[in-house]
Design a protein around this motif. Structure first.
Motif, PDB file in Angstrom:
ATOM      1  N   ASP A 465       0.835  -1.209   0.000  1.00 23.03           N
ATOM      2  CA  ASP A 465       0.000   0.000   0.000  1.00 23.03           C
ATOM      3  C   ASP A 465       0.867   1.254   0.000  1.00 23.03           C
ATOM      4  O   ASP A 465       0.530   2.254  -0.637  1.00 23.03           O
ATOM      5  N   ASN A 492      -2.014  -3.351   4.336  1.00 20.22           N
ATOM      6  CA  ASN A 492      -1.893  -3.655   5.776  1.00 20.22           C
ATOM      7  C   ASN A 492      -1.864  -2.364   6.598  1.00 20.22           C
ATOM      8  O   ASN A 492      -1.290  -2.325   7.681  1.00 20.22           O
ATOM      9  N   GLY A 494      -0.268   0.350   6.369  1.00 18.08           N
ATOM     10  CA  GLY A 494       0.921   1.142   6.663  1.00 18.08           C
ATOM     11  C   GLY A 494       2.202   0.591   6.075  1.00 18.08           C
ATOM     12  O   GLY A 494       2.206  -0.357   5.292  1.00 18.08           O
TER      13      GLY A 494
HETATM   14 MG    MG Z   1       1.976  -1.831   3.868  1.00 20.65          MG
END
Ligand code: MG
Ligand code: ADP
Length: 586
Positions: A465, A492, A494
């Motif tokens: 991400d 997830n 972060g």
């Molecule tokens: Mg991540």
């Protein structure tokens, strides 16, 4: 219609019936020079002073792909160079656009990929006197230390030579990035069309074969013959060389276990009986003779020394087109300087028909370790937990790639990268595109777009991400050109994990993002398909559907925020304060 002919109809001043001669200008000469050298695609962002260059290139039949940010366009051009062995072209505006593209140019040079960054620039007279021109910057000087070569063209009649030099510099010897500076004034310079045509240069044999010396080939074979525990390491230089058949023959004829570096995976299938990918630690430690083919002994191979390489004395044979690469980290017992295809062919010939197989105990030790590690991993890849952990999600994607071996896998992130590299087997050459030598984040969308454009194959981008955030706006580009790209964002919450807490209160911790974000909705905003997937089964179904339909798709794969580890597999490179007894998440 040739770009030169276009000049007459576009420029009102020269369409007069009584115009005495056919004219061309800087715009058309740049386009004609590229086309003459079979360069038919440009990646870029339009603006002053190159807007018309993009327009005219498109009108002249070139593919011009407009991005939302120059860095993504640059990454696209660089990977196009890697995939095709022709320089990928990135076209940008002056100063800030140029700087945005420069990161990709430096990255291409680091990865040894051919690319040309063409940027418009401001007027020399004003820049050199520092009188404050629009987007004033001495771009040539800034680019020089960051690429393989840099050129500026001031006169229309020199465009042909300028483009030819840029092409040859990019692809000959060790490939790399080249900067071509084109001041705004150049584009509107007019000259006689026939003289213009004559000024263009078709580059003959741009990347000449570099044949190794017979004595160097013999030395390499002599060293190889003494090996009790030989190993071949394949790097992305080997993949770039497109000498796939020769490499396969060398490996199979020698019977030596091979270890593919990240982007060399698939040069031979990861499931090949000689592949030592799943026994990496063992073969690096225990081998006694190591032959590097288009792979550098840099940080990714622990510089050829230290704990990773164990105590067994080693001899290195290195095949590389760049003589200066030899002895860069450790002594090279047998340097073989030349292009991979020529060097490997010479080795095969020198081996003759009676080359001895490596000792059976070495082959059996490697095989046993590989089988042990594969068996250990298998159950973790089959778990169907929700929220998913990395292994569960990657197990599903591993099956997708097995079922679609000709798809291109783009991969970036920390845990998402390190774990996917180990879990997802590759079956064909140049199908895995990732963060490369620098481990740079933000390549994902640019690489995906270029891979789809250059190969016409479906693309599966598996991205963290955080990594996705660097180039996320390019989903609009993917939708606009309707490219067969399926992006899976491992979400997830972060960087590394989504569980860090700021001990001081107020602001969020530095490594966390908005909780439970829905990246899939970004794709929907531009007419693509968005899916939220919470189990490996859901994920596999969604990816299959995307790959079958060829529609731009983004799947938000919900990963347990606690699942990742700090810096993925390279935590050892990440200094941590010895003064904090506990990390905030513990
Ligand atoms: Mg991540
Ligand atoms: P990896 O990261 O996969 O180990 P590297 O990027 O470190 O690979 O190494 C690639 C090497 O391949 C570079 O040293 C480069 O000079 C070399 N190389 C690139 N193209 C060729 C070629 N056609 N023939 C021989 N060597 C090449």
């Amino acid at each position: 219609m040739s770009a030169t002919a276009m000049a007459r109809s576009i420029d009102a001043n020269v369409t007069e019936v009584d115009a005495p001669q056919e004219l061309t200008d800087g715009f058309h000469l740049v386009i004609d020079a590229l086309k003459l050298n079979d360069i038919n695609t440009i990646y870029g962002v339009p603006g002053i002073p190159i807007t018309d260059l993009g327009r005219l290139a498109q009108a002249a039949g070139m593919r011009v792909i407009s991005f939302r940010h120059e860095q993504s366009a640059g990454y696209a051009a660089s990977v196009a160079g890697y995939l095709t062995k022709k320089p990928g072209i990135c076209l940008t505006v002056s100063a800030p656009g140029f700087l945005n593209g420069l990161t990709a140019l430096a990255n291409a040079t680091t990865n040894c990929w051919p690319m040309i960054l063409i940027s418009g620039s401001s007027e020399r007279e004003i820049v050199d006197l520092q009188q404050g021109d629009y987007e004033e910057m001495d771009q040539l000087a800034i680019a020089k230390p960051l690429c393989k070569a840099a050129f500026r063209v001031l006169h229309a009649q020199d465009i042909g030579i300028g483009v030819a030099r840029a092409i040859r510099a990019a692809v000959s010897g060790r490939p790399g990035g080249v900067y071509l500076d084109l001041p705004a004034k150049l584009f509107s310079q007019v000259m006689d069309a026939e003289a213009g045509r004559k000024s263009l240069v078709k580059v003959i044999d741009p990347a000449p074969a570099q044949i190794p010396a017979p004595s160097a080939v013999q030395r390499a074979l002599d060293v190889l013959k003494t090996a009790k525990r030989p190993l071949i390491i394949l790097g992305k230089g080997a993949a770039y060389a497109q000498a796939d058949e020769e490499i396969r023959t060398l490996i199979e004829k020698s019977g030596i276990p091979f270890l593919p570096m990240s982007m060399a995976k698939g040069l031979l299938p990861d499931t090949h009986p000689q592949c030592a990918g799943a026994a990496r630690s063992l073969v690096l430690k225990e081998s006694d003779v190591v032959m590097l083919i288009g792979a550098r002994l840099n940080w990714l191979l622990s510089h050829g020394k230290g704990k990773t390489w164990g105590d067994a004395p080693k001899k290195f044979i290195q095949i590389d087109i760049e003589p200066k690469e030899m002895d860069s980290n450790v002594e090279i017992a047998a340097p073989l300087v030349g292009d991979v295809g020529s060097c490997v062919a010479a080795l095969i010939q020198g081996m003759g028909d009676k080359w001895p197989a490596p000792p059976a105990d070495w082959i059996n030790t490697v095989k046993a370790k590989r089988e042990e590690n594969v068996a250990k991993m298998a159950p973790r890849l089959m778990n169907n937990r929700s929220p998913m952990d990395f292994h569960g999600a990657l197990g599903a994607l591993r099956t997708v790639v097995k079922e679609r071996p000709d798809a291109i896998l783009v991969n970036e992130g920390a845990n998402t990268l390190d774990l996917a590299r180990g879990v997802i087997d590759m079956y064909q050459p140049r199908k895995r595109l990732d963060v490369g030598t620098w481990g740079v984040m933000g390549i994902g969308m640019g690489f995906s777009i270029a891979a789809a454009i250059e190969t016409g194959k479906p693309v599966l981008a598996v991205v963290g991400d955080s990594a996705f955030g660097f180039s996320g706006m390019e989903v609009e580009t993917i939708c606009r050109y309707n490219l067969p790209v399926c992006i899976v964002v491992f979400n997830n919450n972060g960087i590394y994990r989504g569980t860090d807490v700021n001990p001081a209160g107020t602001d969020p911790a530095t490594t966390v993002f908005v909780k439970d974000a829905r990246y899939d909705r970004m794709m929907e905003a531009f007419g693509g398909v968005g899916v939220n997937a919470t189990t490996p089964d859901e994920l596999k179904r969604a990816v299959d559907q995307a790959m079958d339909s060829g529609r731009p798709t983004l799947i938000n794969a919900v990963i347990d925020p606690a699942a990742g580890s700090e810096s993925g597999r390279i935590g050892n490179l990440n200094p941590q304060s010895v003064l904090t007894k506990k990390k905030p998440t513990q």
